[in-house]
Design an enzyme around this catalytic site. Structure first.
Site, short mmCIF file in Angstrom:
data_model
loop_
_atom_site.label_atom_id
_atom_site.label_comp_id
_atom_site.label_asym_id
_atom_site.label_seq_id
_atom_site.Cartn_x
_atom_site.Cartn_y
_atom_site.Cartn_z
N HIS A 72 0.97 -1.05 0.15
CA HIS A 72 -0.39 0.36 -0.29
C HIS A 72 0.88 1.74 -0.12
O HIS A 72 1.85 1.35 0.33
CB HIS A 72 -0.68 -0.42 1.07
CG HIS A 72 -0.22 0.26 2.87
ND1 HIS A 72 -0.21 1.78 3.37
CD2 HIS A 72 0.11 -0.70 3.82
CE1 HIS A 72 0.23 1.09 4.33
NE2 HIS A 72 0.76 -0.71 4.60
N ASP A 74 -0.97 4.19 1.13
CA ASP A 74 -0.93 5.27 1.51
C ASP A 74 -0.75 5.20 2.90
O ASP A 74 0.15 4.46 3.48
CB ASP A 74 -2.99 5.38 1.53
CG ASP A 74 -2.85 3.73 2.70
OD1 ASP A 74 -2.43 2.56 1.73
OD2 ASP A 74 -4.02 3.78 3.47
N ASP A 105 6.50 2.62 6.69
CA ASP A 105 4.78 1.33 6.84
C ASP A 105 4.04 2.59 5.62
O ASP A 105 3.28 3.46 5.72
CB ASP A 105 4.51 1.75 7.76
CG ASP A 105 2.89 1.15 8.02
OD1 ASP A 105 3.19 0.47 6.62
OD2 ASP A 105 1.78 1.18 8.79
N GLU A 139 -4.83 1.08 2.77
CA GLU A 139 -4.88 0.25 3.83
C GLU A 139 -4.87 0.22 5.23
O GLU A 139 -4.96 -0.18 6.05
CB GLU A 139 -3.60 -0.92 3.67
CG GLU A 139 -2.86 -1.86 4.42
CD GLU A 139 -2.64 -1.89 6.10
OE1 GLU A 139 -2.34 -2.85 6.39
OE2 GLU A 139 -2.28 -0.86 6.15
N GLU A 140 -4.72 1.65 5.35
CA GLU A 140 -4.35 2.81 6.44
C GLU A 140 -5.96 3.34 7.12
O GLU A 140 -5.97 2.91 7.97
CB GLU A 140 -3.61 3.23 6.86
CG GLU A 140 -2.33 3.15 6.64
CD GLU A 140 -0.69 2.35 7.51
OE1 GLU A 140 -2.38 1.99 8.05
OE2 GLU A 140 -0.15 1.95 7.55
N GLU A 168 4.97 -5.71 4.40
CA GLU A 168 5.20 -4.56 5.32
C GLU A 168 6.06 -5.14 5.82
O GLU A 168 6.71 -5.94 6.07
CB GLU A 168 3.82 -5.56 6.22
CG GLU A 168 1.99 -5.39 5.46
CD GLU A 168 1.88 -3.66 6.00
OE1 GLU A 168 2.89 -2.79 6.52
OE2 GLU A 168 0.58 -3.51 5.98
N HIS A 357 4.30 4.57 11.67
CA HIS A 357 3.39 5.93 12.67
C HIS A 357 3.84 6.41 13.36
O HIS A 357 2.10 7.62 13.92
CB HIS A 357 1.51 4.70 12.93
CG HIS A 357 1.04 3.84 12.23
ND1 HIS A 357 -0.16 3.60 12.66
CD2 HIS A 357 1.53 3.33 11.06
CE1 HIS A 357 -0.66 2.73 11.53
NE2 HIS A 357 0.46 2.24 10.88
#
Length: 384
Positions: A72, A74, A105, A139-140, A168, A357
C-alpha cells in the site's frame, strides 16, 4: 549495454514525497504505474468508491507460475506536524535514515518489490512465468475498497496469483528476523446499557446501568479466551473505554457505554466470540433489570498459512541475504494479507517497523537495497 538497476532508495524518496494520506492518492500510484508500464507491465487502475488502486501484470495469463506482491502507498495522518523535526513529506536523508511519513510503513517495501520486479523482468525474464503487483491506497483506512477491490476485480477478470508476498514491515529490530505467516483476527464490540435516570440520594427509584456495566466488563476482561495455539499467542480482550457522559455527582445516569477490542487466534472465529459476548450481555441485563445492546465490527478473521513451500522459499532467501534464520510469526495487528489469504497462499516480509505511525517516521537507508536483494532472490528461486 545493460539497463541501469532501479534504485529503491530513490524510488522510496519519490513515494514519500507523495502526500498520500488515506484516502488521497497523492501521485504515488501514478508514479508507480508509469515506472511499471515502461518495464513492460500492463497496468490497470482499479479504483472503487473514491479509493485508488493499481493492478500490474507482467507475462501471460496462462503462465505456468504467477508470483504476486502486495502493498500500500497510503499513509496515516501526520499527528502534530509541529512535533516533526524533519519535513514529513520531504524524504530527506540524515544520520543514515530517510525521513518521512510512510518511509517505514510501507513505501520502502513497495519501492523494494517494485524495483526488484522491474529489474527481474528486464534482466532475466522468466520463461512461462508471470508477475502480478497489487498496490492499494486504502490499507490504513477502512480497507473496504483497497486490496478487497483489487481481488474482486481479479476474480471478475480471470486474474490469479499462485503465491503472494505482502511487503509490510515485519521485523522488530533486525532485518531478516521475522516472517509473518498469519495474523490474529480483530473484533470490536460497542455495548450500551440503558436503565432509568434518578437522584443519587434515592438509588432505589432509579435503575443504574453503571454497576451492570462494571459487572459485564469484568466478566469479559477476566475471562481466559484460550492459552494459545500451535502458531499463535493467547487471544486478548481489552476494555478500551467506559463512558456515561455524566458530569453530575447527584444524578444516576440512564445510560452507560463501553467498548472492547478482541485480537483472536485460530481457536476462534468472530461469530463464536460475538455469541459469547451476547450471552454475557443478556445475562447481566437480566440480572440488573436493564436493557442491553451490542454492535460489532469485524476487521478480519484470524488466518494462517501453514509452514510450507512459500514460507520456506522466503526464509531461504532471507537467510541467504542476511545470514539470519527468520522466525515464523503471527504477532502484531492485522494487514491486507487477511484478504489475500482467500485468494492464494500468502506470507509477509519486510523491513524493521520500529517507527511506523510515529512522529519522525524513518527508515534505515542501507536496509532498502538489502530488501530489494531479498525480493530479487525470492523471484529468482521461485522461477528457477
Amino acid at each position: 549495454m545493460p539497463n541501469a538497476p532501479t534504485d529503491p532508495v530513490a524510488l522510496t524518496a519519490d513515494l514519500v514525497r507523495c502526500p498520500s494520506v488515506t484516502p488521497e492518492e497523492g501521485g504515488a500510484l501514478v508514479l508507480l504505474g508509469e515506472l511499471l508500464s515502461k518495464a513492460g507491465f500492463a497496468c490497470t487502475r482499479v479504483d472503487r468508491n473514491g479509493v485508488s488502486n493499481l493492478f500490474a501484470r507482467w507475462g501471460d495469463k496462462g503462465a505456468a507460475k504467477t508470483f504476486g506482491f502486495n502493498g500500500h502507498t497510503d499513509v496515516v495522518p501526520l499527528g502534530d506536524e509541529t512535533a516533526w523535526t524533519m519535513p514529513p513529506f520531504g524524504a530527506e536523508q540524515k544520520d543514515g535514515f530517510l525521513w518521512g511519513r510512510g518511509a517505514t510503513d510501507m513505501k520502502s517495501g513497495v519501492a523494494a518489490f517494485v524495483a526488484a520486479a522491474v529489474d527481474f523482468v528486464t534482466d532475466t525474464p522468466p520463461e512461462n512465468g508471470a508477475l502480478i503487483l497489487t498496490v492499494t491506497g486504502d490499507e490504513e483506512g477502512d480497507a473496504t475498497d483497497g486490496t478487497a477491490a483489487l481481488l474482486d476485480w481479479m476474480r471478475d477478470n480471470g486474474e490469479a496469483m499462485d503465491a503472494c508476498l505482502v511487503g509490510e514491515p515485519t521485523c522488530p529490530d533486525t532485518l531478516g528476523e521475522m516472517i509473518k505467516i498469519g495474523r490474529r483476527g480483530s473484533l470490536t464490540a460497542w455495548f450500551t446499557l440503558t436503565g432509568e435516570q434518578g437522584h443519587a440520594a434515592y438509588p432505589h427509584r432509579a435503575r443504574n446501568p453503571l454497576p451492570a456495566m462494571a459487572r459485564l466488563m469484568d466478566r469479559l476482561a477476566s475471562h481466559s479466551l484460550d492459552t494459545g495455539t500451535d502458531h499463535f499467542d493467547p487471544s486478548t480482550l481489552a476494555v478500551v473505554t467506559i463512558d456515561t457522559g455524566n458530569p453530575a455527582t447527584n444524578v444516576i445516569p440512564a445510560q452507560c457505554r463501553a467498548t472492547v477490542n478482541i485480537r483472536f487466534n485460530d481457536a476462534h472465529d468472530s461469530a463464536s466470540l460475538i455469541g459469547w459476548m451476547q450471552g454475557e450481555l443478556d445475562s447481566v441485563a437480566q440480572e440488573f433489570g436493564i436493557a442491553g445492546e451490542m454492535k460489532t465490527k469485524v476487521s478480519g478473521e484470524s488466518f494462517l498459512t501453514p509452514p510450507g513451500p512459500l514460507s520456506d522459499l522466503v526464509a531461504q532467501a532471507v537467510q541467504a541475504e542476511t545470514g539470519i534464520t527468520p522466525e515464523l510469526s503471527t504477532t502484531g495487528g492485522t494487514s491486507d494479507a487477511r484478504f489475500v489469504k482467500d485468494h492464494c497462499p500468502v506470507v509477509e516480509f519486510g523491513l524493521v517497523g520500529r517507527t511506523m505511525h510515529q512522529v519522525d517516521e524513518r527508515v534505515e537507508v542501507a536496509q532498502i537495497p538489502r530488501l530489494k536483494a531479498i525480493y530479487t532472490r525470492i523471484l529468482q528461486d521461485y522461477f528457477a
